[in-house]
Write an enzyme that holds these catalytic residues in place. Structure first.
Site, PDB file in Angstrom:
ATOM      1  N   HIS A  18      13.021   2.947  59.342  1.00 31.04           N
ATOM      2  CA  HIS A  18      12.413   1.740  60.186  1.00 31.04           C
ATOM      3  C   HIS A  18      11.064   1.908  60.833  1.00 31.04           C
ATOM      4  O   HIS A  18      10.130   0.954  60.987  1.00 31.04           O
ATOM      5  CB  HIS A  18      13.805   1.099  60.869  1.00 31.04           C
ATOM      6  CG  HIS A  18      13.226   0.054  61.787  1.00 31.04           C
ATOM      7  ND1 HIS A  18      13.608  -1.282  61.262  1.00 31.04           N
ATOM      8  CD2 HIS A  18      12.904  -0.153  62.941  1.00 31.04           C
ATOM      9  CE1 HIS A  18      13.204  -2.103  62.053  1.00 31.04           C
ATOM     10  NE2 HIS A  18      12.693  -1.796  63.159  1.00 31.04           N
ATOM     11  N   GLU A  19      11.277   2.865  61.502  1.00 28.18           N
ATOM     12  CA  GLU A  19       9.930   3.002  62.485  1.00 28.18           C
ATOM     13  C   GLU A  19       8.683   3.658  61.644  1.00 28.18           C
ATOM     14  O   GLU A  19       7.461   3.441  62.144  1.00 28.18           O
ATOM     15  CB  GLU A  19      10.435   4.233  63.478  1.00 28.18           C
ATOM     16  CG  GLU A  19      11.540   4.077  64.353  1.00 28.18           C
ATOM     17  CD  GLU A  19      11.411   2.619  65.305  1.00 28.18           C
ATOM     18  OE1 GLU A  19       9.960   2.344  65.273  1.00 28.18           O
ATOM     19  OE2 GLU A  19      12.234   1.931  65.590  1.00 28.18           O
ATOM     20  N   HIS A  22       6.777   0.539  60.806  1.00 32.11           N
ATOM     21  CA  HIS A  22       5.915  -0.020  62.003  1.00 32.11           C
ATOM     22  C   HIS A  22       4.791   1.097  62.064  1.00 32.11           C
ATOM     23  O   HIS A  22       3.463   0.463  62.289  1.00 32.11           O
ATOM     24  CB  HIS A  22       6.536   0.341  63.300  1.00 32.11           C
ATOM     25  CG  HIS A  22       7.691  -0.940  63.318  1.00 32.11           C
ATOM     26  ND1 HIS A  22       7.526  -2.056  63.221  1.00 32.11           N
ATOM     27  CD2 HIS A  22       9.006  -0.735  63.941  1.00 32.11           C
ATOM     28  CE1 HIS A  22       8.608  -2.930  63.308  1.00 32.11           C
ATOM     29  NE2 HIS A  22       9.647  -1.940  63.748  1.00 32.11           N
TER      30      HIS A  22
END
Length: 418
Positions: A18-19, A22
């Site tokens: 997920h990170e 980003h």
């Protein structure tokens, strides 16, 4: 111990993916990424590489990518402040020493008159005891040094807010999107290794000492009728057998070009206070890496639709907060799944990944969806909401999410131990 390791690996993978979404979009769009963190709280590991500090933190409750400009910048120079400056061969400032200047004998100490570390990148001041003004150009990668800890300055063109609405939205959406990608990848490997379930009622493995094995059913048989009722899919077959425990059944089997009649009686099993019938066969599967691609996308869509439906039921009041599970509940299910084998564990990980992606896209403060909502509002009104107001909304939202997490965790503990 196996469950603890599996839980840490699973949770770490979900957060990392997920990170990373980003992180990589922030990098590609020219944003300054200050920190890539797994977990919250005190650091237990850190590594600085190029512009970014990579950390693993104590509390495994999530993670974050800290991009310059998302929070108010703490770097500030005030008139009258005494600072030390280190410059490179082009006379550009590389280090701005705020205190402990005695540890930097090569630094030029000046009294600040004015400075701009965001747009024009300059510092003006005078040497101590002199009136003449000197002006220094500041490097885009200069460090602000406080207590001998370096923090890179963030020129406006490297900040989150300087980018177009499209780039900011992509950076926020990339985290949840990577969770969907992870889900599809996991289902792809599951399908390739385990096989793709066949839609028609084709028999896979036949378990020993069961009604099916005693009746002579073998792998590859296709069930076309039961009690002269047409069976067109595995779901039809499974439903019919489950609804008739301890009842004699007559099955019409297609074996190659031959039609065979077999009689058997499903054994009765207790499942969630309900008695169901089973004959002891596994579903037939097809092994094809090529077909695993559409299968993985279909499974990702299926789980996404299921989770969205459940979220809608929660919002409409058909589910209550008591039905939610937090880290304790997830750990308990993980313990059960680990005992079922690696394929079950990978399926559970895929389901949690798509769940994380969807939850983060909800238009709630402090979540990616909430921040995307603010960009949408900015597009409608033609100007952004002030950073202070948006920050306050996200702070309150984060506090409420933490409160919800506490309530959910307490409910998990009551279910498990009381």
């Amino acid at each position: 111990m196996n469950t603890v390791i599996a839980f840490i690996l699973m949770f770490g993978l979900l957060v990392f993916v997920h990170e990373f979404g980003h992180f990589i979009v922030a990098k590609k769009t020219g944003m300054l990424v200050r920190e890539f963190a797994i977990g919250f709280g005190p650091k237990i590991f850190s590594l600085k590489k190029n512009e970014t500090l990579y950390t693993i933190r104590l509390l495994p409750m999530g993670g974050y990518v800290r991009v310059a400009g998302e929070d108010p910048e703490i770097i500030e120079l005030k008139p009258g402040q005494h600072i030390g400056l280190l410059v490179d061969q082009d006379e550009k400032v590389t280090d701005i020493i705020i205190n402990h200047k005695e540890n930097y004998p090569l630094a030029e100490v000046i009294e600040v008159r004015q400075a701009d570390l965001t747009h024009d990148l300059f510092i003006e001041g005078s040497f101590i005891g002199e009136e003449e003004t000197v002006r220094y150009a500041v490097s885009e990668t200069a460090d602000y040094v406080m207590n001998e800890t370096k923090t890179q300055i963030a020129p406006y063109n490297r900040q989150f807010g300087s980018k177009s609405k499209t780039k900011r939205a992509l950076q926020l959406f990339a985290g949840p999107f990577m969770n969907f990608v992870l889900t599809a990848v996991l289902f792809f490997f599951l399908a390739g290794l385990q096989g793709i379930p066949i839609e028609e009622a084709e028999v896979g493995e036949v378990l020993p000492d069961t009604p099916a094995s005693e009746a002579g059913l073998v792998e590859g048989d296709v069930i076309t009728e039961i009690d002269k009722q047409s069976i067109s899919s595995w779901i039809d077959f499974q439903t019919y057998v489950a609804s008739r425990p301890n009842e004699a059944l007559s099955l019409t089997i297609k074996r190659g070009d031959e039609a065979i009649l077999l009689d058997m009686t499903p054994e009765a099993y207790q499942v969630d206070d309900q008695t169901v019938g089973r004959i002891g066969v596994m579903r037939g599967v097809e092994r094809s890496w090529l077909k695993a691609i559409p299968y993985s996308l279909n499974e990702t869509f299926y789980w996404s639709k299921l989770i969205v439906t459940n979220v809608a039921m929660l919002i409409s009041g058909q589910f209550t907060v008591d039905a939610l599970s937090g880290p304790v509940g997830i750990y308990d299910v993980t313990d059960q799944v680990v005992q079922s084998g690696v394929y079950s564990f990978l399926t559970w990980t895929a389901a949690l990944s798509v769940n994380l992606g969807i939850i983060n896209l909800l238009p709630l403060p402090a979540l990616d969806g909430g921040r995307l909502l603010f960009i949408g509002i900015e597009a409608v009104r033609g100007k952004p909401i002030s950073q202070e107001k948006e920050g306050l909304v996200h702070f309150v939202g984060f506090a409420l999410l933490m409160l919800l997490m506490i309530i959910v965790t307490w409910n998990d503990l009551q279910r498990l131990f009381f």
